[in-house]
Design a protein around this motif. Structure first.
Motif, PDB file in Angstrom:
ATOM      1  N   GLY A   1       7.890 -42.590  15.485  1.00 17.18           N
ATOM      2  CA  GLY A   1       7.006 -42.972  16.580  1.00 17.18           C
ATOM      3  C   GLY A   1       7.038 -41.978  17.724  1.00 17.18           C
ATOM      4  O   GLY A   1       6.023 -41.740  18.394  1.00 17.18           O
ATOM      5  N   LEU A   2       8.203 -41.387  17.969  1.00 15.99           N
ATOM      6  CA  LEU A   2       8.319 -40.392  19.040  1.00 15.99           C
ATOM      7  C   LEU A   2       7.775 -39.038  18.608  1.00 15.99           C
ATOM      8  O   LEU A   2       7.172 -38.320  19.404  1.00 15.99           O
ATOM      9  CB  LEU A   2       9.789 -40.255  19.456  1.00 15.99           C
ATOM     10  N   ALA A   3       7.958 -38.673  17.336  1.00 21.97           N
ATOM     11  CA  ALA A   3       7.567 -37.338  16.873  1.00 21.97           C
ATOM     12  C   ALA A   3       6.131 -37.284  16.368  1.00 21.97           C
ATOM     13  O   ALA A   3       5.561 -36.195  16.268  1.00 21.97           O
ATOM     14  CB  ALA A   3       8.507 -36.884  15.754  1.00 21.97           C
ATOM     15  N   GLY A   4       5.529 -38.446  16.020  1.00 17.96           N
ATOM     16  CA  GLY A   4       4.195 -38.443  15.434  1.00 17.96           C
ATOM     17  C   GLY A   4       3.117 -37.817  16.301  1.00 17.96           C
ATOM     18  O   GLY A   4       2.463 -36.850  15.874  1.00 17.96           O
ATOM     19  N   PRO A   5       2.888 -38.291  17.527  1.00 23.30           N
ATOM     20  CA  PRO A   5       1.834 -37.697  18.371  1.00 23.30           C
ATOM     21  C   PRO A   5       2.072 -36.214  18.698  1.00 23.30           C
ATOM     22  O   PRO A   5       1.124 -35.416  18.588  1.00 23.30           O
ATOM     23  CB  PRO A   5       1.877 -38.566  19.631  1.00 23.30           C
ATOM     24  N   PRO A   6       3.301 -35.787  19.075  1.00 22.41           N
ATOM     25  CA  PRO A   6       3.491 -34.357  19.327  1.00 22.41           C
ATOM     26  C   PRO A   6       3.268 -33.495  18.092  1.00 22.41           C
ATOM     27  O   PRO A   6       2.738 -32.384  18.192  1.00 22.41           O
ATOM     28  CB  PRO A   6       4.955 -34.278  19.791  1.00 22.41           C
ATOM     29  N   LEU A   7       3.651 -33.991  16.899  1.00 20.37           N
ATOM     30  CA  LEU A   7       3.437 -33.222  15.673  1.00 20.37           C
ATOM     31  C   LEU A   7       1.954 -33.006  15.427  1.00 20.37           C
ATOM     32  O   LEU A   7       1.516 -31.893  15.089  1.00 20.37           O
ATOM     33  CB  LEU A   7       4.080 -33.952  14.493  1.00 20.37           C
ATOM     34  N   GLY A   8       1.169 -34.068  15.600  1.00 22.20           N
ATOM     35  CA  GLY A   8      -0.274 -33.914  15.442  1.00 22.20           C
ATOM     36  C   GLY A   8      -0.859 -32.953  16.464  1.00 22.20           C
ATOM     37  O   GLY A   8      -1.738 -32.148  16.140  1.00 22.20           O
TER      38      GLY A   8
ATOM     39  N   ASN B   1      -6.544 -25.147  15.575  1.00 24.24           N
ATOM     40  CA  ASN B   1      -7.806 -25.391  16.285  1.00 24.24           C
ATOM     41  C   ASN B   1      -8.736 -26.297  15.465  1.00 24.24           C
ATOM     42  O   ASN B   1      -9.971 -26.158  15.486  1.00 24.24           O
ATOM     43  CB  ASN B   1      -8.526 -24.068  16.601  1.00 24.24           C
ATOM     44  N   ASN B   2      -8.146 -27.211  14.746  1.00 25.86           N
ATOM     45  CA  ASN B   2      -8.897 -28.141  13.903  1.00 25.86           C
ATOM     46  C   ASN B   2      -8.247 -29.519  14.015  1.00 25.86           C
ATOM     47  O   ASN B   2      -7.057 -29.679  13.698  1.00 25.86           O
ATOM     48  CB  ASN B   2      -8.884 -27.669  12.448  1.00 25.86           C
ATOM     49  N   TYR B   3      -9.021 -30.487  14.476  1.00 26.66           N
ATOM     50  CA  TYR B   3      -8.476 -31.833  14.634  1.00 26.66           C
ATOM     51  C   TYR B   3      -8.186 -32.506  13.295  1.00 26.66           C
ATOM     52  O   TYR B   3      -7.422 -33.465  13.229  1.00 26.66           O
ATOM     53  CB  TYR B   3      -9.456 -32.694  15.448  1.00 26.66           C
ATOM     54  N   GLY B   4      -8.791 -31.995  12.248  1.00 27.08           N
ATOM     55  CA  GLY B   4      -8.510 -32.555  10.933  1.00 27.08           C
ATOM     56  C   GLY B   4      -7.088 -32.305  10.466  1.00 27.08           C
ATOM     57  O   GLY B   4      -6.572 -33.027   9.611  1.00 27.08           O
ATOM     58  N   ALA B   5      -6.419 -31.273  11.027  1.00 29.76           N
ATOM     59  CA  ALA B   5      -5.042 -30.974  10.623  1.00 29.76           C
ATOM     60  C   ALA B   5      -4.109 -32.133  10.949  1.00 29.76           C
ATOM     61  O   ALA B   5      -3.153 -32.403  10.212  1.00 29.76           O
ATOM     62  CB  ALA B   5      -4.564 -29.688  11.305  1.00 29.76           C
ATOM     63  N   ALA B   6      -4.365 -32.841  12.037  1.00 30.31           N
ATOM     64  CA  ALA B   6      -3.536 -33.989  12.399  1.00 30.31           C
ATOM     65  C   ALA B   6      -3.663 -35.102  11.361  1.00 30.31           C
ATOM     66  O   ALA B   6      -2.693 -35.807  11.050  1.00 30.31           O
ATOM     67  CB  ALA B   6      -3.930 -34.507  13.781  1.00 30.31           C
ATOM     68  N   PHE B   7      -4.858 -35.239  10.776  1.00 34.79           N
ATOM     69  CA  PHE B   7      -5.060 -36.268   9.754  1.00 34.79           C
ATOM     70  C   PHE B   7      -4.391 -35.883   8.441  1.00 34.79           C
ATOM     71  O   PHE B   7      -3.948 -36.748   7.684  1.00 34.79           O
ATOM     72  CB  PHE B   7      -6.551 -36.508   9.554  1.00 34.79           C
ATOM     73  N   TYR B   8      -4.315 -34.585   8.159  1.00 27.90           N
ATOM     74  CA  TYR B   8      -3.592 -34.154   6.970  1.00 27.90           C
ATOM     75  C   TYR B   8      -2.110 -34.517   7.059  1.00 27.90           C
ATOM     76  O   TYR B   8      -1.503 -34.979   6.088  1.00 27.90           O
ATOM     77  CB  TYR B   8      -3.743 -32.636   6.782  1.00 27.90           C
ATOM     78  N   SER B   9      -1.510 -34.294   8.220  1.00 26.50           N
ATOM     79  CA  SER B   9      -0.091 -34.635   8.384  1.00 26.50           C
ATOM     80  C   SER B   9       0.135 -36.134   8.224  1.00 26.50           C
ATOM     81  O   SER B   9       1.137 -36.565   7.633  1.00 26.50           O
ATOM     82  CB  SER B   9       0.413 -34.161   9.753  1.00 26.50           C
ATOM     83  N   CYS B  10      -0.808 -36.920   8.729  1.00 25.49           N
ATOM     84  CA  CYS B  10      -0.685 -38.375   8.567  1.00 25.49           C
ATOM     85  C   CYS B  10      -0.818 -38.786   7.110  1.00 25.49           C
ATOM     86  O   CYS B  10      -0.114 -39.687   6.634  1.00 25.49           O
ATOM     87  CB  CYS B  10      -1.746 -39.076   9.407  1.00 25.49           C
TER      88      CYS B  10
END
Length: 566
Positions: A472-479, A487-496
């Motif tokens: 929970g602490l590392a999720g938002p900063p990792l994204g 420079n692609n917001y889709g990269a955050a969805f890949y990590s999820c």
């Protein structure tokens, strides 16, 4: 005054049942849990309406202000074991009332802060600790009041989190424009004091198996009038049997008490029958002498049995937190499932608007994506609670949860592939639906026998939440780091999607680990020859006790057949 205290104790004291009532006072506890959801997770989700005002007020960056919510969530989940310890020591009512007081105090104090660093303390630490002491005890005691309807009741009661996004977010946004953010936050803190009242309503439950309704009613009346604890009375009543064990984890009387009590009553009846004169020719002196010898012999046996059971009885109340749960492979695997699944919870709400804008959607239309998620989440909570009450799925709850996790993994990948408004809306609807199914089941699922069991849920829930607090602490900063690098917001969805996929792997292994892996059972059977039952049960094969005992009985039967043939 004494009569008034007796009336209060009768209304708010512990409830004694012969089994989970699936109703009764449990409906009041369900209402309390609904309100707790509204003013805990619900208010955390709508706190974003104040972020822009805080940035303008203190001239801080978006990342600095966003740490307020991150710190609050981390403190809430990291201190899960502390919540379990305090619940086992002081009870549900006291802990939730303290948590409500901390939440209300911390939120009101936030309205008087003059810097972001002060808000880190008032809302992040103080209110975050209050959230920790409030949510876990409430969901734990609600799980104890229900058995057959547990999934449905918890799913419906947890909709308070989603409904608050509709009721509170628009209301406080409009109120903020009229009276300012400081007065609005203070009003929110005052409303959160309702949690204190909810804590008072969390009457503890004591289950005494094998008792009739008249006996339970008499026990309630006696204990409430005396102002004593019924749990202590249950323990005292069963102490002469030498088998009374009151579980400190959940406040539920162990089933072992009932079996030991019935066994000792049966032995007592046999002893009474044996002491009766067999024929009229036995003299009264001989009869009294045989009765005396039999009584002395039974007293010696009972005293020895009490001495053997006494250390266990004394140790249980001292055990505030059961770390032995970490020795169970099924719990470790389920905790890893929660750890990696948490990584997939944050990207869509945080980045869906920016992702939509980057795909050519107007920002006004992109704002409706969050509303789509919220509506679908409510439907998901209702649906999973209804489905898990079906007889076909009541014994397959882990498989249903696994299907939801796999579908959600595919949906997270879909966010990176679609490029139009309607495609993103469909992905948001699926995400909200399956987010609702996971959010209202992953903690109550600990009460199922395939994971931990209801008697150890209180301690295991605290440890479980502690483990996935780091995600929970590392999720938002990792994204955020992945978005900045690519420079692609889709990269955050890949990590999820990767995190959710790994969680599915660990979830698959939970039930086999609880029942004993097939390879372990085969190893148990290979080592069965020439070993005693106790040695094989404690061997490093780690197979289940039932498999070992079955193997022993089969081996013994085969030996008898061979001897008879010879």
């Amino acid at each position: 005054m004494a009569r008034c205290r007796a009336k209060i104790s009768q209304f708010l004291g512990p409830n004694v049942y012969s089994g989970a009532p699936d109703g009764g006072w449990g409906w009041v506890v369900a209402l309390a849990f609904f309100l707790v959801e509204v003013f805990t997770y619900g208010t955390i989700k709508i706190f974003g309406i104040f972020l822009q005002d805080l940035m303008n007020e203190f001239e801080e960056s978006n990342s600095r202000v966003s740490w307020i919510v991150s710190i609050c969530i981390f403190v809430m989940t990291f201190n899960g074991p502390l919540s379990s310890m305090m619940t086992n020591q002081f009870g549900f009512q006291v802990v939730v009332m303290i948590g409500g007081l901390l939440i209300s105090t911390g939120t009101i104090a936030t309205s008087f802060c003059s810097s972001i660093n002060q808000i880190y303390i008032t809302y992040g630490l103080v209110a975050g600790m209050g959230y920790c002491l409030t949510f876990l005890p409430t969901v734990t005691i609600l799980s104890q009041y229900f058995n057959r309807r547990r999934s449905l009741v918890i799913a419906v009661a947890s909709t308070g989190e989603s409904l608050s996004m509709f009721a509170l977010a628009p209301a406080f946004s409009a109120l903020k424009e009229n009276i300012g953010w400081r007065h609005t936050v203070a009003l929110l803190g005052a409303l959160q004091s309702v949690i204190i009242v909810c804590g008072v309503l969390l009457r503890p439950i004591i289950i005494k198996p094998g008792s009739s309704s008249k006996e339970l009613e008499a026990l309630r009346t006696l204990e409430n009038s005396d102002g004593t604890n019924p749990e202590d009375s249950v323990t005292k009543d069963n102490e002469p049997t030498g088998g009374s064990v009151s579980t400190g984890d959940s406040g539920i009387q162990s089933l072992k008490d009932s079996s030991n009590l019935e066994e000792n009553n049966f032995q007592h009846k046999e002893a009474k029958l044996e002491t009766e004169p067999i024929s009229a020719g036995i003299s009264k002196a001989e009869m009294s002498e045989s009765e005396t010898e039999k009584t002395d012999r039974d007293a010696e046996k009972q005293e020895l049995h009490d001495k053997e059971a006494k250390p266990d009885t004394e140790q249980l109340p001292v055990k505030l937190l059961d770390f032995s749960i970490l020795r169970e492979c099924s719990f470790i695997l389920y905790s890893l499932f929660g750890l990696f699944a948490t990584l997939g919870f944050f990207a869509p709400p945080l980045y869906i608007i920016d992702l939509s804008v980057s795909r050519g959607v107007e920002r006004e239309h992109a704002a409706y994506m969050l509303s789509t998620m919220a509506v679908a989440e409510i439907l998901g909570r209702f649906s999973i609670g209804w489905i898990l009450t079906w007889k076909h799925f009541s014994k397959r709850k882990l498989q249903v949860l696994l299907a939801c996790v796999i579908t959600m993994t595919v949906d997270l990948v879909g966010f990176t592939l679609v490029t139009e408004l309607y495609g993103l809306a469909v992905c948001c609807a699926f995400y909200g639906f399956f987010m609702g199914t996971l959010a209202c089941t992953h903690i109550p699922m600990l009460a199922e026998d395939d994971v931990v069991g209801i008697e150890r849920m209180s301690s295991s829930a605290g440890v479980y939440v502690f483990i996935h607090s780091f995600a929970g602490l590392a999720g938002p900063p990792l994204g955020g780091v992945l978005v900045d690098v690519t420079n692609n917001y889709g990269a955050a969805f890949y990590s999820c999607a990767v995190g959710m996929g790994l969680s599915a792997v660990f979830l698959v292994l939970v039930r086999p680990a609880k029942r004993g892996f097939p390879c372990w059972r085969r190893g148990c059977k290979k080592q069965s020859g020439g070993q005693k039952p106790d040695e094989r049960t404690n061997s490093t094969s780690n197979c289940s006790k039932s498999d070992c005992i079955l193997d022993v009985s089969q081996t013994g039967a085969q030996t008898d057949v061979d001897e008879g043939t010879a």
